[in-house]
Each structure stands twice: as C-alpha cells, then as structure tokens.
Scaffold this active site. Sequence first.
Site, PDB file in Angstrom:
ATOM      1  N   LYS A  46       0.837  -1.204   0.000  1.00  0.00           N
ATOM      2  CA  LYS A  46       0.000   0.000   0.000  1.00  0.00           C
ATOM      3  C   LYS A  46       0.875   1.259   0.000  1.00  0.00           C
ATOM      4  CE  LYS A  46      -3.908  -1.829   2.686  1.00  0.00           C
ATOM      5  NZ  LYS A  46      -4.932  -1.643   1.656  1.00  0.00           N
ATOM      6  N   ARG A  64     -10.295 -11.371   2.156  1.00  0.00           N
ATOM      7  CA  ARG A  64     -11.169 -12.426   1.639  1.00  0.00           C
ATOM      8  C   ARG A  64     -10.502 -13.786   1.754  1.00  0.00           C
ATOM      9  NH1 ARG A  64     -11.498  -9.343  -3.984  1.00  0.00           N
ATOM     10  NH2 ARG A  64     -11.187  -7.640  -2.518  1.00  0.00           N
TER      11      ARG A  64
HETATM   12  N1  BES Z   1      -8.091  -3.692   4.424  1.00  0.00           N
HETATM   13  C1  BES Z   1      -8.217  -3.327   3.068  1.00  0.00           C
HETATM   14  C2  BES Z   1      -9.507  -2.575   2.766  1.00  0.00           C
HETATM   15  C3  BES Z   1      -9.618  -1.190   3.343  1.00  0.00           C
HETATM   16  C4  BES Z   1      -9.155  -0.103   2.630  1.00  0.00           C
HETATM   17  C5  BES Z   1     -10.251  -0.965   4.541  1.00  0.00           C
HETATM   18  C6  BES Z   1      -9.305   1.161   3.142  1.00  0.00           C
HETATM   19  C7  BES Z   1     -10.397   0.305   5.052  1.00  0.00           C
HETATM   20  C8  BES Z   1      -9.939   1.377   4.338  1.00  0.00           C
HETATM   21  C9  BES Z   1      -8.217  -4.578   2.172  1.00  0.00           C
HETATM   22  O1  BES Z   1      -7.448  -5.623   2.628  1.00  0.00           O
HETATM   23  C10 BES Z   1      -7.681  -4.160   0.857  1.00  0.00           C
HETATM   24  O2  BES Z   1      -6.540  -3.796   0.808  1.00  0.00           O
HETATM   25  N2  BES Z   1      -8.485  -4.230  -0.188  1.00  0.00           N
HETATM   26  C11 BES Z   1      -8.086  -3.850  -1.483  1.00  0.00           C
HETATM   27  C12 BES Z   1      -8.655  -4.840  -2.461  1.00  0.00           C
HETATM   28  C13 BES Z   1      -8.113  -4.705  -3.842  1.00  0.00           C
HETATM   29  C14 BES Z   1      -6.630  -5.020  -3.869  1.00  0.00           C
HETATM   30  C15 BES Z   1      -8.864  -5.637  -4.756  1.00  0.00           C
HETATM   31  C16 BES Z   1      -8.606  -2.440  -1.740  1.00  0.00           C
HETATM   32  O3  BES Z   1      -9.689  -2.113  -1.272  1.00  0.00           O
HETATM   33  O4  BES Z   1      -7.895  -1.672  -2.382  1.00  0.00           O
HETATM   34 MN    MN Z   2      -5.424  -5.446   2.002  1.00  0.00          MN
END
Ligand code: BES
Ligand code: MN
Length: 505
Positions: free
Chosen positions: A277, A351
């Site tokens: 990230k 997931r």
């Molecule tokens: N924990 C994150 C989702 C999240 C993002 C929660 C911002 C709260 C605030 C999750 O694990 C994630 O990183 N999801 C990705 C999925 C994508 C790679 C398909 C996302 O939302 O960018």
């Molecule tokens: Mn994530």
Amino acid sequence: MKISVSSAAGSAVPLLVVPVLEGGEQDAAFRALDGALGGQLSTLLARGDLKHGFGETSLVFPHSDAAGAERVLLVGLAKGAEVTGERLRRAAGTAAKQAGKSRVASLAFALPASALPVAEAARAVAEGLVLGGYDFRVMKTEDADAPAPVALEEAVILLPQGENESAAAEGARTGEILARAENLARELGNLPGNVATPTYLGDTAERIGRERGLKVTVLGPDEMRTEGLNALLAVAQGSEQEPRLIVMEHRGGPEGQKPLVIVGKGLTFDAGGISIKPAQGMEDMKFDMCGGAATIAAMQAIGELGLPVNVVGIVPSSENLLGGAAMKPGDIFRAHGGKTIEIVNTDAEGRLILVDAISYAKRFEPAAMLDAATLTGACVIALGHAATGVMGNDDGLVQEVVRAGEHTGERCWPLPMFDDYREQIKSDYADLKNSGGRPAGTITAGWFLREFVGEWPWVHLDVAGTAYGEGKLSYLTRGATGVPTRIFVQWVMDRAAAAGGTSPA
Ligand code: BES
Ligand code: MN
Ligand code: ZN
C-alpha cells in the site's frame, strides 16, 4: 459504570441532564425544574438563550438548591413525537462528554416521555452514556502536573411518571452490556498493531471465554496446517507473527439447535503484502481487525446476556506483511473449502483469511451466518462513512441485518449481487482469483466469499467505512467505533425473540 433507574428525583447530583424539546410544550422534567427555579428556564427559552435544536446544549448553574443539582445540562432533543433511540443515545453521549469536561463522577438523566417503550429508551440512554464515556488513553503517559481525568462512574436514569421501573432497569442493563462490549471492540481496534497481534486477540478471547463461560478454541499454525487452512496460512507467510483462528462458542440454546455463526476479519495490520500500500494513511491499517474485534466483543455481550440461543464466533487473525516468505502475485493456494485461488493482488488478503474461516464454520451447521470485515476501500468510495455495505445470498437475512442496524443506530445499506459480477473473479490458472479489479470492488469481494459459503444463509457486512473514523457523533471518539458489535448482538437477540425465547429490550 453503575446505571440505575428511578421514578423519583433523589438527593442532589453534580450534573442533571434535562432534554429540551423543540417547539410545543416542554417535558415534565423540564417543567418541574423550571418551577423549582422560579421560571428561570422558560424565561431563558423565551429569550432564545436556551438552545433547543437537536444536539444543541446549554449548561446552567442553578442559583437555588431547589434544583437538586450543581449543574444542569439542557440538551436539545427533538419535537416530542420524534424522540428516537438514536436521538436519546446521542443526547446521552453528549451528557457523558459534559461529565468529563465538568469532572464529575455521577449524573442523573431525565428521560423524556415518548412513544418509545421505556425499556428501549433506557437502553438507548445507557448505551449513549457508556459509549460517550469511552476514551482511548492506555498508550498515553499520565501527565503528573495535570489533574487526572475523572471517569463517569454512576448514572441514574430518571423515569417519566407511571413508567415500569423493572422494564426500564432491564433495558438499562442490556444497554450497559452492549455498550461495554462495543467499547471493548473499540479498545482492541485502537490498540496498535505491535500490541494487538493475532496472539493478543487469541489471548483476549480466551480470557473472555473464562469470564463469561464460553468455550474458546484457538488454532495456531500447526493445527491450521492439519486442517488445511491454507488461504489463512498464505497470508500469514509474510509475517513473523503467528496467525490464529479463534473460535468462541456460546451454548445458550437447546442441545442440537443449529447455531448462529458470526465471523470477523482479524487482520491486525495490513501493509498490503508484496502489492504494498502507499505510505500515506497506512497507519490506519491497524484497524483492519475491527470485524474480528466486534465478533469477540459481541460474544462477550451474548455470554453476559445469557441469550437463549447457540452462537459461534469465529475470527481468522493474521498480519499481511512483506517478509521473504510472503505470498506473491501469481501464487496459487488450495483453500480450506477445496477451491484453488490465484493471488493477483496480495492486498486482497481479507477475503483469503475469511473464506477459510467461513469454510471452517460449516462444521457447526450454521442456521445462519454473518461476517463483518473492513474488506474494501471501494466500499468507502460507494457509501462513505454513513453506512455499512451489506450483501448476501438470502434477502430475508439481509433485511434482518438492515433492521438490526436501524435499531442500534448503525446504518446498513444493501448492495446487489448480480451474477454478472461473479465473472470478474474467474481465473485462467485456478478456480478463482482474489481480485476482480476496480469495478464494483465491494461486490466482487462479496462474491468471492459467497463462492465458499455455498447454500448456508449468509450476509456479509463491509465495515471499511464505518468501523473507524473521525468521531463526529457525540458518543464516538476518534478511531475505532466498535461497529458492528451491537448489530451482531441485536441480530442474535431478534433471532432469540423470534424463536420464542424471552429476550431483553
Ligand atoms: N483492508 C483493506 C480494505 C480497506 C481499505 C479498509 C481502506 C479500510 C480502508 C483490504 O485488505 C484491501 O486492501 N483491499 C483492497 C482490495 C483490492 C486489492 C482488490 C482495496 O480495497 O484496495
Ligand atoms: Mn489489504
Ligand atoms: Zn485488509
């Protein structure tokens, strides 16, 4: 906090909270106080000095002992007919915050007459008081020069005339238990990733199990390998912290009754893995275990309330880091449910740990299953912080969750699960891939889970936008909100009531 109810004003209190209604006649508590103060309040109100809009407050220092209070907080509530549980909860949250500012350890809250059943009203006030009193301070060094903060220890809810005291007391007890559980979820959420590790969550669940008579089983990596929880293990590969699968069982119903199952994502820090990230705001990813925290907290409340149903809470817990053994894009794993998953983005890890937990849950033969997760940033884009996104394979169950959320003041909004979205997570190399790309990212994540649920009635709550925030409501503080702890418990209470059991307000 000790919360009691009373039909008569008792001895003088340091802080008396009295609602001010908007327009029309004032509530009996206001009129009685106004009388005791020789009409001072109605004069102030007529002059426009006393605010009566919803959420507005005035602090008055009575000139006479007849008021029975050192301070009076007048809280704008609503038009008399529009007093809702949520408005009372917010008013009580405001009251708790004022108690903190005024440095008083006890208060009395005059419950206005309303169309709400008194048990509901007392429950909402108790929730607001306990939630509003929460503050995350364990990580701050006490300032030896500043006076120590004063905690609100005691509250009396003053009932309108003729109301049933024992019903109100029962409602207040329920509210106190629910809100204390929600504060536990907040505390776990706010604790940093270096403290609230998977091991810490497992230990916390075991402690709660001992205290509340729940059977708690915590699986470590060896047991996970034996069980074939390979998706959860894949996420944990990149971290030095051992993963945990936490299982909490409340057996309040008849033997053999199929349990309600709640599952929560317990990702204690999400750096994204190899698909790392951006640095900006990454510290917020300590909140990625809020679904799991709510599950543990809900199990505490369910145990404490002794709800007459069987409930199982399951929390898959791991970090998502970038160690040398971390899973990589392109890797393929066979999940517990037997399906193979191609990793196309290591940041879509929630997931992965959830489907192993969902698949594991089937051994309990769930009557119905809810899961909650801070699953997708897309959900924050779709609904902002105003609602939890919900979806499932059973419209009736979706409606149960929406209604539970209306009851607790934690709004939920259904998203569609059209078959079309399912296409996005088909893989060329495995059965499924773990990301469907940007379009409808919340729903494709939901579909990924659904592939492992099969036919069990199930609803997924995406709490990415609601599990933590700026703390804009009176009963919230910056950081973890505790959502969806009370939704979980409310749903179980509603199920218990529908099954013919008696259930608290
Ligand atoms: N924990 C994150 C989702 C999240 C993002 C929660 C911002 C709260 C605030 C999750 O694990 C994630 O990183 N999801 C990705 C999925 C994508 C790679 C398909 C996302 O939302 O960018
Ligand atoms: Mn994530
Ligand atoms: Zn995550």
